[in-house]
Design a protein around this motif. Structure first.
Motif, PDB file in Angstrom:
ATOM      1  N   GLY A   1       0.898  -1.137   0.013  1.00 22.52           N
ATOM      2  CA  GLY A   1       0.141  -0.103  -0.066  1.00 22.52           C
ATOM      3  C   GLY A   1       0.893   1.264  -0.004  1.00 22.52           C
ATOM      4  O   GLY A   1       0.528   2.244  -0.538  1.00 22.52           O
ATOM      5  N   ALA A   2       1.849   1.172   0.650  1.00 23.38           N
ATOM      6  CA  ALA A   2       3.016   2.193   0.697  1.00 23.38           C
ATOM      7  C   ALA A   2       3.844   2.196  -0.397  1.00 23.38           C
ATOM      8  O   ALA A   2       4.588   3.435  -0.770  1.00 23.38           O
ATOM      9  CB  ALA A   2       3.548   2.439   2.110  1.00 23.38           C
TER      10      ALA A   2
ATOM     11  N   GLY B   1      -3.413  -1.455   5.189  1.00 24.52           N
ATOM     12  CA  GLY B   1      -4.075  -0.486   4.477  1.00 24.52           C
ATOM     13  C   GLY B   1      -4.829  -0.409   3.271  1.00 24.52           C
ATOM     14  O   GLY B   1      -5.373   0.407   2.745  1.00 24.52           O
ATOM     15  N   LEU B   2      -5.091  -1.677   2.702  1.00 25.95           N
ATOM     16  CA  LEU B   2      -5.527  -2.007   1.446  1.00 25.95           C
ATOM     17  C   LEU B   2      -6.893  -2.517   1.851  1.00 25.95           C
ATOM     18  O   LEU B   2      -7.019  -3.407   2.814  1.00 25.95           O
ATOM     19  CB  LEU B   2      -4.830  -2.748   0.631  1.00 25.95           C
ATOM     20  CG  LEU B   2      -3.422  -2.021   0.157  1.00 25.95           C
ATOM     21  CD1 LEU B   2      -2.313  -3.052  -0.396  1.00 25.95           C
ATOM     22  CD2 LEU B   2      -3.975  -1.090  -1.209  1.00 25.95           C
ATOM     23  N   PRO B   3      -7.895  -2.603   0.709  1.00 25.04           N
ATOM     24  CA  PRO B   3      -9.097  -3.402   1.187  1.00 25.04           C
ATOM     25  C   PRO B   3      -8.965  -4.875   0.797  1.00 25.04           C
ATOM     26  O   PRO B   3      -8.080  -5.303  -0.117  1.00 25.04           O
ATOM     27  CB  PRO B   3     -10.032  -2.849   0.290  1.00 25.04           C
ATOM     28  CG  PRO B   3      -9.194  -2.241  -0.923  1.00 25.04           C
ATOM     29  CD  PRO B   3      -7.724  -1.730  -0.281  1.00 25.04           C
ATOM     30  N   ASP B   4      -9.912  -5.693   1.346  1.00 25.03           N
ATOM     31  CA  ASP B   4      -9.889  -7.362   0.933  1.00 25.03           C
ATOM     32  C   ASP B   4      -8.360  -7.673   1.349  1.00 25.03           C
ATOM     33  O   ASP B   4      -7.935  -8.617   0.361  1.00 25.03           O
ATOM     34  CB  ASP B   4     -10.457  -7.305  -0.541  1.00 25.03           C
ATOM     35  CG  ASP B   4     -11.055  -8.765  -0.362  1.00 25.03           C
ATOM     36  OD1 ASP B   4     -11.059  -9.457   0.530  1.00 25.03           O
ATOM     37  OD2 ASP B   4     -11.593  -9.179  -1.305  1.00 25.03           O
TER      38      ASP B   4
ATOM     39  N   ASN C   1      -2.860 -11.280   0.644  1.00 27.67           N
ATOM     40  CA  ASN C   1      -1.961 -12.134   1.771  1.00 27.67           C
ATOM     41  C   ASN C   1      -2.021 -13.540   1.189  1.00 27.67           C
ATOM     42  O   ASN C   1      -0.888 -14.228   1.029  1.00 27.67           O
ATOM     43  CB  ASN C   1      -2.573 -12.273   3.272  1.00 27.67           C
ATOM     44  CG  ASN C   1      -2.567 -10.989   3.873  1.00 27.67           C
ATOM     45  OD1 ASN C   1      -2.167  -9.969   3.361  1.00 27.67           O
ATOM     46  ND2 ASN C   1      -3.499 -10.935   5.110  1.00 27.67           N
ATOM     47  N   LYS C   2      -2.976 -14.154   0.513  1.00 28.99           N
ATOM     48  CA  LYS C   2      -2.957 -15.544  -0.035  1.00 28.99           C
ATOM     49  C   LYS C   2      -2.267 -15.530  -1.258  1.00 28.99           C
ATOM     50  O   LYS C   2      -1.421 -16.384  -1.439  1.00 28.99           O
ATOM     51  CB  LYS C   2      -4.421 -15.754  -0.377  1.00 28.99           C
ATOM     52  CG  LYS C   2      -5.325 -16.158   0.815  1.00 28.99           C
ATOM     53  CD  LYS C   2      -6.716 -16.403   0.477  1.00 28.99           C
ATOM     54  CE  LYS C   2      -7.486 -16.607   1.645  1.00 28.99           C
ATOM     55  NZ  LYS C   2      -8.882 -16.849   1.511  1.00 28.99           N
TER      56      LYS C   2
END
Ligand code: THG
Length: 287
Positions: free
Chosen positions: A190-191, A224-227, A232-233
């Motif tokens: 996200g960053a 900080g990201l959606p879903d 992660n998967k």
């Protein structure tokens, strides 16, 4: 390269983190970060909820349990000792002692019935000189984080050099490579859109040079990201392909993906582990 096995044990069982086997899953939930109920339980010194978290993670497929009792204002050394004793008498799998405090780590090692995994040492002089002697004294295994006095290096090459420093220093204390698991750390994409790539490159460099076992705490990557679970998967599957052999993770949501990735990379003959997980939990939709 010959396979690398890091042997951990509980009272009566031993497991290997195996660079050529299926991924070893360390259950992350005994960690007060973001868990109000666990914070309250640790403040009260009530162990039932902790034991419940331990049993649930073992039922969900955890091979090892991370134990982090860092709550401001409590006696962490006592909490570590009490929690390790309670968990070790409720479940028969190895433990991972997660603390920035060497006195808590020493108390956890003393209370662990088998060979524990220390989480963690890093490349800072103040960490190497205190944690590695404890690891040697208790014949434990240790996670080495690729950060030092300058923080987490930006490039894969620089993270590799921190890992080299940890491996060399461990060797000087008589700790063999098989008792070291390197964690190349992942920051959020996200960053910085290159955050995951740098970690994957570090894994590849370490695997090629040392064949050392590699751990990841994959959930940072999506901060900080959606879903978040989708990211992660995907990341964990890529990290496994790059050479990760161990992950500190939410076993409730991640096991299906891990079993699928092990099947796809030829580490689950006949799909036995994948099918067994499916039979126990059903489809992964919606988790
Ligand atoms: N590497 C190593 N050790 C680590 C990490 C790592 N230890 C800590 C951490 N990273 C891995 N453990 C966690 C534990 C919990 C959470 C994330 C990582 C978490 N908790 C939820 C939250 O904060 O919102 C709350 C839990 C819930 O309710 O599900 O995300 O990288 N060596």
């Amino acid at each position: 390269m010959a396979n690398m096995k890091t042997t951990l044990s509980s009272e009566s069982k031993s497991i290997d983190i195996d660079s050529s086997g299926p991924l070893t899953m360390i259950g992350e939930k005994i960690n007060p970060t973001g868990r109000k109920r666990l914070v309250a339980a640790l403040k009260e010194g009530s162990l039932d909820y902790v034991v419940d978290l331990a049993i649930r993670q073992v039922d969900d497929g955890a091979d090892v349990l991370d134990i982090n009792v860092g709550v401001p204002g409590i006696d962490e050394v006592k909490a570590m000792r009490d929690v390790i004793r309670a968990v070790a008498s409720a479940v028969d799998i190895p433990l991972c002692i997660d603390s920035p405090n060497h006195e808590s780590i020493a108390a956890g090692l003393e209370a662990s019935p088998g060979r524990a995994l220390v989480n963690s040492v890093n490349g800072e002089e103040s960490s190497l000189s205190v944690i590695l002697p404890l690891v040697k004294q208790y014949d434990a295994a240790v996670i080495g984080l690729t950060l030092d006095e300058g923080g987490v290096p930006e490039t894969a090459h620089a993270r590799f050099e921190v890992a080299r420093k940890i491996i060399d220093r461990a060797d000087s204390y008589g700790i063999p490579l098989e008792n070291i698991v390197i964690d190349p750390l992942v920051l959020t994409v996200g960053a910085d859109s290159s955050a995951a790539r740098v970690t994957l490159e570090t894994i590849a460099l370490l695997t090629a040079e040392y064949g050392v076992n590699i751990n990841l705490g994959a959930s940072n990557v999506s901060f900080g990201l959606p879903d978040r679970p989708v990211i992660n998967k995907a990341f964990l599957a890529m990290a496994m392909q790059a050479g990760a052999s161990c992950a500190i993770t939410d076993v409730t949501t991640m096991t299906a993906t891990i079993r699928a990735a092990d099947l796809l990379r030829g580490r689950d003959p006949s799909g036995t582990r994948y099918i067994k997980h499916f039979r126990a939990t059903g489809p992964d939709n919606g988790k």
